[in-house]
Design a protein around this motif. Structure first.
Motif, PDB file in Angstrom:
ATOM      1  N   GLU B  34      25.039  -7.881  36.192  1.00 13.80           N
ATOM      2  CA  GLU B  34      25.680  -8.538  37.330  1.00 13.80           C
ATOM      3  C   GLU B  34      24.683  -9.253  38.236  1.00 13.80           C
ATOM      4  O   GLU B  34      25.018 -10.243  38.855  1.00 13.80           O
ATOM      5  CB  GLU B  34      26.517  -7.513  38.103  1.00 13.80           C
ATOM      6  CG  GLU B  34      27.756  -7.153  37.297  1.00 13.80           C
ATOM      7  CD  GLU B  34      28.623  -6.120  37.947  1.00 13.80           C
ATOM      8  OE1 GLU B  34      28.366  -5.786  39.104  1.00 13.80           O
ATOM      9  OE2 GLU B  34      29.552  -5.650  37.290  1.00 13.80           O
ATOM     10  N   ILE B  35      23.461  -8.758  38.273  1.00 14.98           N
ATOM     11  CA  ILE B  35      22.457  -9.451  39.081  1.00 14.98           C
ATOM     12  C   ILE B  35      22.178 -10.829  38.496  1.00 14.98           C
ATOM     13  O   ILE B  35      21.985 -11.808  39.208  1.00 14.98           O
ATOM     14  CB  ILE B  35      21.173  -8.601  39.181  1.00 14.98           C
ATOM     15  CG1 ILE B  35      21.386  -7.468  40.170  1.00 14.98           C
ATOM     16  CG2 ILE B  35      19.990  -9.444  39.613  1.00 14.98           C
ATOM     17  CD1 ILE B  35      20.306  -6.433  40.155  1.00 14.98           C
ATOM     18  N   PHE B  40      27.553 -16.772  44.170  1.00 13.77           N
ATOM     19  CA  PHE B  40      28.487 -16.891  45.295  1.00 13.77           C
ATOM     20  C   PHE B  40      28.642 -18.361  45.652  1.00 13.77           C
ATOM     21  O   PHE B  40      27.683 -19.000  46.044  1.00 13.77           O
ATOM     22  CB  PHE B  40      27.971 -16.094  46.491  1.00 13.77           C
ATOM     23  CG  PHE B  40      27.845 -14.626  46.207  1.00 13.77           C
ATOM     24  CD1 PHE B  40      28.974 -13.830  46.097  1.00 13.77           C
ATOM     25  CD2 PHE B  40      26.614 -14.048  46.009  1.00 13.77           C
ATOM     26  CE1 PHE B  40      28.863 -12.488  45.809  1.00 13.77           C
ATOM     27  CE2 PHE B  40      26.493 -12.695  45.728  1.00 13.77           C
ATOM     28  CZ  PHE B  40      27.618 -11.921  45.625  1.00 13.77           C
ATOM     29  N   ALA B  44      28.074 -20.189  52.968  1.00 15.93           N
ATOM     30  CA  ALA B  44      26.879 -19.349  53.077  1.00 15.93           C
ATOM     31  C   ALA B  44      26.719 -18.856  54.512  1.00 15.93           C
ATOM     32  O   ALA B  44      26.535 -19.681  55.418  1.00 15.93           O
ATOM     33  CB  ALA B  44      25.659 -20.141  52.660  1.00 15.93           C
ATOM     34  N   PRO B  45      26.793 -17.545  54.763  1.00 12.87           N
ATOM     35  CA  PRO B  45      26.678 -17.061  56.144  1.00 12.87           C
ATOM     36  C   PRO B  45      25.309 -17.331  56.755  1.00 12.87           C
ATOM     37  O   PRO B  45      25.202 -17.570  57.958  1.00 12.87           O
ATOM     38  CB  PRO B  45      26.939 -15.553  56.020  1.00 12.87           C
ATOM     39  CG  PRO B  45      26.768 -15.224  54.591  1.00 12.87           C
ATOM     40  CD  PRO B  45      27.056 -16.455  53.813  1.00 12.87           C
ATOM     41  N   GLU B  46      24.242 -17.335  55.927  1.00 15.40           N
ATOM     42  CA  GLU B  46      22.900 -17.561  56.499  1.00 15.40           C
ATOM     43  C   GLU B  46      22.754 -18.990  57.021  1.00 15.40           C
ATOM     44  O   GLU B  46      22.034 -19.218  57.994  1.00 15.40           O
ATOM     45  CB  GLU B  46      21.790 -17.217  55.510  1.00 15.40           C
ATOM     46  CG  GLU B  46      21.834 -17.848  54.159  1.00 15.40           C
ATOM     47  CD  GLU B  46      22.721 -17.126  53.186  1.00 15.40           C
ATOM     48  OE1 GLU B  46      22.979 -15.932  53.349  1.00 15.40           O
ATOM     49  OE2 GLU B  46      23.199 -17.782  52.247  1.00 15.40           O
ATOM     50  N   ILE B  98      17.937 -19.670  50.408  1.00 13.24           N
ATOM     51  CA  ILE B  98      18.809 -18.560  50.021  1.00 13.24           C
ATOM     52  C   ILE B  98      20.180 -19.083  49.585  1.00 13.24           C
ATOM     53  O   ILE B  98      20.713 -18.680  48.552  1.00 13.24           O
ATOM     54  CB  ILE B  98      18.960 -17.549  51.175  1.00 13.24           C
ATOM     55  CG1 ILE B  98      17.605 -16.896  51.489  1.00 13.24           C
ATOM     56  CG2 ILE B  98      19.969 -16.458  50.826  1.00 13.24           C
ATOM     57  CD1 ILE B  98      17.611 -16.026  52.719  1.00 13.24           C
ATOM     58  N   ALA B  99      20.738 -20.008  50.372  1.00 15.71           N
ATOM     59  CA  ALA B  99      22.079 -20.513  50.058  1.00 15.71           C
ATOM     60  C   ALA B  99      22.093 -21.261  48.731  1.00 15.71           C
ATOM     61  O   ALA B  99      23.015 -21.084  47.920  1.00 15.71           O
ATOM     62  CB  ALA B  99      22.563 -21.420  51.182  1.00 15.71           C
ATOM     63  N   ALA B 102      21.712 -18.704  45.877  1.00 15.54           N
ATOM     64  CA  ALA B 102      22.862 -17.809  45.715  1.00 15.54           C
ATOM     65  C   ALA B 102      23.998 -18.495  44.963  1.00 15.54           C
ATOM     66  O   ALA B 102      24.820 -17.831  44.348  1.00 15.54           O
ATOM     67  CB  ALA B 102      23.361 -17.345  47.081  1.00 15.54           C
ATOM     68  N   LEU B 106      22.213 -14.277  41.530  1.00 12.22           N
ATOM     69  CA  LEU B 106      21.584 -13.325  42.462  1.00 12.22           C
ATOM     70  C   LEU B 106      20.109 -13.126  42.141  1.00 12.22           C
ATOM     71  O   LEU B 106      19.279 -12.969  43.030  1.00 12.22           O
ATOM     72  CB  LEU B 106      22.299 -11.979  42.380  1.00 12.22           C
ATOM     73  CG  LEU B 106      23.538 -11.802  43.227  1.00 12.22           C
ATOM     74  CD1 LEU B 106      24.098 -10.415  43.044  1.00 12.22           C
ATOM     75  CD2 LEU B 106      23.201 -12.031  44.687  1.00 12.22           C
ATOM     76  N   MET B 109      18.231 -15.857  43.523  1.00 11.60           N
ATOM     77  CA  MET B 109      18.165 -15.725  44.982  1.00 11.60           C
ATOM     78  C   MET B 109      17.009 -14.813  45.399  1.00 11.60           C
ATOM     79  O   MET B 109      16.302 -15.088  46.360  1.00 11.60           O
ATOM     80  CB  MET B 109      19.482 -15.173  45.513  1.00 11.60           C
ATOM     81  CG  MET B 109      19.598 -15.255  47.016  1.00 11.60           C
ATOM     82  SD  MET B 109      21.043 -14.403  47.620  1.00 11.60           S
ATOM     83  CE  MET B 109      20.461 -12.744  47.636  1.00 11.60           C
TER      84      MET B 109
END
Lengths: 90, 179
Positions: B34-35, B40, B44-46, B98-99, B102, B106, B109
């Protein structure tokens, strides 16, 4: 440290010895200050990725926490960097 | 012949093969698979957080610049401006790394975050090294601005972070009522 002492001892001029010592000290300050946050960021990201893989529905929350954690950890490296520039260039 | 994914899940679920059962319901080592495959694609929250921090940074920048100008003179003001720009660019770059990673996987990321840290430190070093001998630079002003802006914006942002499943990034505003 012995090699460093030998380099400083070889300097003829006291000003040169002072400059060498300042440069080495600044380099060590920056290097040591970057190692800790590097380990910390690696740990944060590793655990966050593990958490996101296990529970994808909480990924947004985990990513937010991870981003803030990284930024706080990086502040330590920035403090080391500022000490470095003040020792080396000021 | 290797069993298919479906066969693996049957083997794992039936308990006929203890090794497969130990790997989980899908017959794979769940974490490793899964990694690599999880990604995602949503917002992106960041990026939302860093954008918010940049907005707040631009709001407080004149105050910081004025304080540095009073303490270190006009050179201090210019250096402070440069320091604020470095910190805001650092936040934006960190979120962008990061965004972008991602959206791919993962695992990427994780790599992008770690190498992004090194790249951003190198960029900050280059940014300061390029101007260290400039006539307008005041290194104490630059250094203190970098530390104060970085930590100050982070602590300030903590007040506006929701950290809930419904709102994983920023708290909802009045125009965006809570669910």
């Amino acid at each position: 440290m012995e090699a460093f002492s030998a380099i400083v001892a070889q300097a003829q001029d006291p000003d040169d010895a002072k400059n060498i010592a300042a440069a080495a000290g600044a380099g060590m300050a920056y290097g040591l200050a970057a190692i800790g946050p590097g380990i910390g960021i690696g740990y944060i990201v590793g655990k966050s990725v593990e958490a996101m893989a296990r529970q994808p529905e909480a990924a947004g929350m985990v990513r937010t926490t991870m981003f803030l954690g990284i930024a706080f950890t990086e502040a330590l490296a920035l403090i080391g960097f500022v000490v470095f520039i003040l020792l080396k260039f000021a | 012949m290797k069993p298919s994914v479906y066969d693996r899940s049957l083997l794992a679920a039936s308990g006929a093969c203890p090794e497969m059962s130990a790997l989980g319901p899908s017959g794979f080592n769940q974490d490793n698979v899964e990694i690599i495959t999880t990604r995602f694609e949503g917002p992106a929250p960041e990026v939302a957080i860093s954008t918010d921090m940049i907005k707040r940074g631009l709001i407080v920048a004149p105050i910081l610049i004025a304080i540095c100008g009073v303490i270190w003179g006009i050179n201090g003001a210019w250096s402070s401006t440069y320091g604020v720009a470095i910190v805001l660019a650092n936040f934006a770059l960190a979120a962008a790394f990061i965004a972008a990673a991602a959206r791919i996987s993962l695992g990427l990321m994780m790599g992008a975050t770690l190498f992004g840290y090194l790249i951003r430190l190198a960029l900050i070093f280059i940014a300061v090294w390029l101007v260290k001998d400039a006539s307008w630079i005041s290194l104490p002003a630059l250094g203190s601005t970098i530390i104060v802006t970085h930590l100050g914006l982070l602590f300030w942002e903590m007040k506006y972070v929701a950290l809930s499943l419904a709102y994983p990034g920023l708290k909802p505003t009045r125009s965006q009522p809570a669910a």
